[in-house]
Scaffold this motif. Structure first.
Motif, PDB file in Angstrom:
ATOM      1  N   ARG A 163      53.857  37.657  53.620  1.00 60.22           N
ATOM      2  CA  ARG A 163      52.419  37.473  53.813  1.00 60.22           C
ATOM      3  C   ARG A 163      52.143  35.996  54.038  1.00 60.22           C
ATOM      4  NH1 ARG A 163      47.753  40.247  50.189  1.00 60.22           N
ATOM      5  NH2 ARG A 163      46.129  39.990  51.730  1.00 60.22           N
ATOM      6  N   ILE A 164      51.362  35.677  55.055  1.00 67.28           N
ATOM      7  CA  ILE A 164      51.000  34.293  55.329  1.00 67.28           C
ATOM      8  C   ILE A 164      49.544  34.101  54.928  1.00 67.28           C
ATOM      9  CG2 ILE A 164      50.704  32.529  57.105  1.00 67.28           C
ATOM     10  CD1 ILE A 164      53.071  33.788  58.563  1.00 67.28           C
ATOM     11  N   ILE A 165      49.311  33.136  54.041  1.00 70.59           N
ATOM     12  CA  ILE A 165      47.981  32.838  53.517  1.00 70.59           C
ATOM     13  C   ILE A 165      47.628  31.422  53.937  1.00 70.59           C
ATOM     14  CG2 ILE A 165      46.589  32.637  51.423  1.00 70.59           C
ATOM     15  CD1 ILE A 165      48.915  34.371  50.102  1.00 70.59           C
ATOM     16  N   ILE A 166      46.452  31.259  54.541  1.00 69.49           N
ATOM     17  CA  ILE A 166      46.013  29.944  55.010  1.00 69.49           C
ATOM     18  C   ILE A 166      44.775  29.554  54.217  1.00 69.49           C
ATOM     19  CG2 ILE A 166      45.227  28.594  56.983  1.00 69.49           C
ATOM     20  CD1 ILE A 166      46.691  31.161  58.525  1.00 69.49           C
ATOM     21  N   ILE A 167      44.893  28.446  53.488  1.00 72.19           N
ATOM     22  CA  ILE A 167      43.780  27.942  52.703  1.00 72.19           C
ATOM     23  C   ILE A 167      43.232  26.728  53.427  1.00 72.19           C
ATOM     24  CG2 ILE A 167      43.096  26.928  50.498  1.00 72.19           C
ATOM     25  CD1 ILE A 167      45.398  28.497  49.211  1.00 72.19           C
ATOM     26  N   GLY A 168      41.974  26.791  53.802  1.00 69.66           N
ATOM     27  CA  GLY A 168      41.343  25.687  54.517  1.00 69.66           C
ATOM     28  C   GLY A 168      40.489  24.862  53.588  1.00 69.66           C
ATOM     29  N   GLY A 169      39.555  24.141  54.170  1.00 66.24           N
ATOM     30  CA  GLY A 169      38.622  23.371  53.371  1.00 66.24           C
ATOM     31  C   GLY A 169      37.796  24.294  52.504  1.00 66.24           C
ATOM     32  N   VAL A 170      37.489  23.856  51.300  1.00 69.49           N
ATOM     33  CA  VAL A 170      36.721  24.678  50.381  1.00 69.49           C
ATOM     34  C   VAL A 170      35.253  24.592  50.763  1.00 69.49           C
ATOM     35  CG1 VAL A 170      36.111  25.033  47.976  1.00 69.49           C
ATOM     36  CG2 VAL A 170      38.419  24.322  48.572  1.00 69.49           C
ATOM     37  N   GLY A 171      34.675  25.707  51.160  1.00 66.11           N
ATOM     38  CA  GLY A 171      33.273  25.743  51.577  1.00 66.11           C
ATOM     39  C   GLY A 171      32.460  26.636  50.666  1.00 66.11           C
ATOM     40  N   SER A 172      31.306  27.041  51.122  1.00 66.24           N
ATOM     41  CA  SER A 172      30.394  27.815  50.282  1.00 66.24           C
ATOM     42  C   SER A 172      30.930  29.201  49.944  1.00 66.24           C
ATOM     43  CB  SER A 172      29.038  27.934  50.963  1.00 66.24           C
ATOM     44  OG  SER A 172      29.168  28.607  52.200  1.00 66.24           O
ATOM     45  N   ASP A 173      31.728  29.802  50.835  1.00 67.20           N
ATOM     46  CA  ASP A 173      32.251  31.130  50.517  1.00 67.20           C
ATOM     47  C   ASP A 173      33.644  31.074  49.919  1.00 67.20           C
ATOM     48  OD1 ASP A 173      33.908  30.579  52.659  1.00 67.20           O
ATOM     49  OD2 ASP A 173      33.670  32.543  53.585  1.00 67.20           O
ATOM     50  N   ASP A 222      35.723  26.579  42.626  1.00 65.13           N
ATOM     51  CA  ASP A 222      36.521  25.702  41.761  1.00 65.13           C
ATOM     52  C   ASP A 222      37.961  26.188  41.628  1.00 65.13           C
ATOM     53  OD1 ASP A 222      34.392  24.002  41.335  1.00 65.13           O
ATOM     54  OD2 ASP A 222      33.763  24.992  39.477  1.00 65.13           O
ATOM     55  N   ARG A 223      38.144  27.485  41.570  1.00 68.32           N
ATOM     56  CA  ARG A 223      39.509  28.025  41.440  1.00 68.32           C
ATOM     57  C   ARG A 223      40.304  27.809  42.721  1.00 68.32           C
ATOM     58  NH1 ARG A 223      39.118  33.550  38.068  1.00 68.32           N
ATOM     59  NH2 ARG A 223      41.345  33.181  37.868  1.00 68.32           N
ATOM     60  N   LEU A 224      39.664  28.015  43.865  1.00 68.61           N
ATOM     61  CA  LEU A 224      40.341  27.783  45.136  1.00 68.61           C
ATOM     62  C   LEU A 224      40.687  26.308  45.293  1.00 68.61           C
ATOM     63  CD1 LEU A 224      41.414  28.839  47.803  1.00 68.61           C
ATOM     64  CD2 LEU A 224      39.128  28.616  48.749  1.00 68.61           C
ATOM     65  N   ALA A 225      39.780  25.428  44.871  1.00 70.04           N
ATOM     66  CA  ALA A 225      40.047  23.988  44.946  1.00 70.04           C
ATOM     67  C   ALA A 225      41.236  23.630  44.057  1.00 70.04           C
ATOM     68  CB  ALA A 225      38.811  23.198  44.524  1.00 70.04           C
ATOM     69  N   ASP A 226      41.327  24.247  42.873  1.00 73.82           N
ATOM     70  CA  ASP A 226      42.466  23.988  41.985  1.00 73.82           C
ATOM     71  C   ASP A 226      43.780  24.460  42.603  1.00 73.82           C
ATOM     72  OD1 ASP A 226      41.037  22.707  40.031  1.00 73.82           O
ATOM     73  OD2 ASP A 226      41.034  24.395  38.623  1.00 73.82           O
ATOM     74  N   VAL A 227      43.759  25.606  43.271  1.00 71.18           N
ATOM     75  CA  VAL A 227      44.969  26.092  43.945  1.00 71.18           C
ATOM     76  C   VAL A 227      45.385  25.101  45.024  1.00 71.18           C
ATOM     77  CG1 VAL A 227      45.885  27.884  45.482  1.00 71.18           C
ATOM     78  CG2 VAL A 227      44.611  28.530  43.436  1.00 71.18           C
ATOM     79  N   SER A 228      44.434  24.649  45.815  1.00 69.56           N
ATOM     80  CA  SER A 228      44.737  23.693  46.878  1.00 69.56           C
ATOM     81  C   SER A 228      45.304  22.396  46.301  1.00 69.56           C
ATOM     82  CB  SER A 228      43.465  23.415  47.687  1.00 69.56           C
ATOM     83  OG  SER A 228      43.740  22.537  48.733  1.00 69.56           O
ATOM     84  N   ARG A 229      44.684  21.883  45.240  1.00 67.51           N
ATOM     85  CA  ARG A 229      45.185  20.658  44.602  1.00 67.51           C
ATOM     86  C   ARG A 229      46.575  20.867  44.005  1.00 67.51           C
ATOM     87  NH1 ARG A 229      39.787  20.679  42.143  1.00 67.51           N
ATOM     88  NH2 ARG A 229      38.464  19.428  43.501  1.00 67.51           N
TER      89      ARG A 229
END
Length: 95
Positions: free
Chosen positions: A2-12, A32-39
């Motif tokens: 599975r390929i997962i692409i995380i982009g900039g954290v926006g409103s959704d 906040d959780r998505l931002a933590d994953v990205s970091r």
């Protein structure tokens, strides 16, 4: 796989997956959780550059466990495709 692409954290706080050759958007991830994953993924990349013996592995393993838990929880426990092939996570944050 599975390929997962995380982009900039926006409103959704969404992310993309590559499914059957097409990009599919998924929303609804807490910002906040998505931002933590990205970091956290960034920290793993930085840890790979550490030269002290064992330090890179110690840092990466601790952070990777947290990332895997978050991804698995959000993706319904199925990081990989059928057969347990795993996932590739691509972080694409424009700055």
């Amino acid at each position: 796989m599975r390929i997962i692409i995380i982009g900039g954290v926006g409103s959704d706080a969404g992310y993309w997956t590559l499914e059957n050759g097409k990009l599919v958007h998924h929303g609804g991830w807490e910002v906040d959780r998505l931002a933590d994953v990205s970091r956290s993924l960034s920290i793993i990349g930085q840890a790979a550059q550490l030269k002290t013996p064992g330090l890179a592995e110690t840092v990466a393993n601790g952070v990777a466990a947290a990332v895997e838990k978050e991804l698995t929880g959000h993706l319904g426990g199925q990081l990989g495709a059928a057969g347990g092939a795993g996932a590739v996570v691509i972080v694409n944050v424009g700055r």
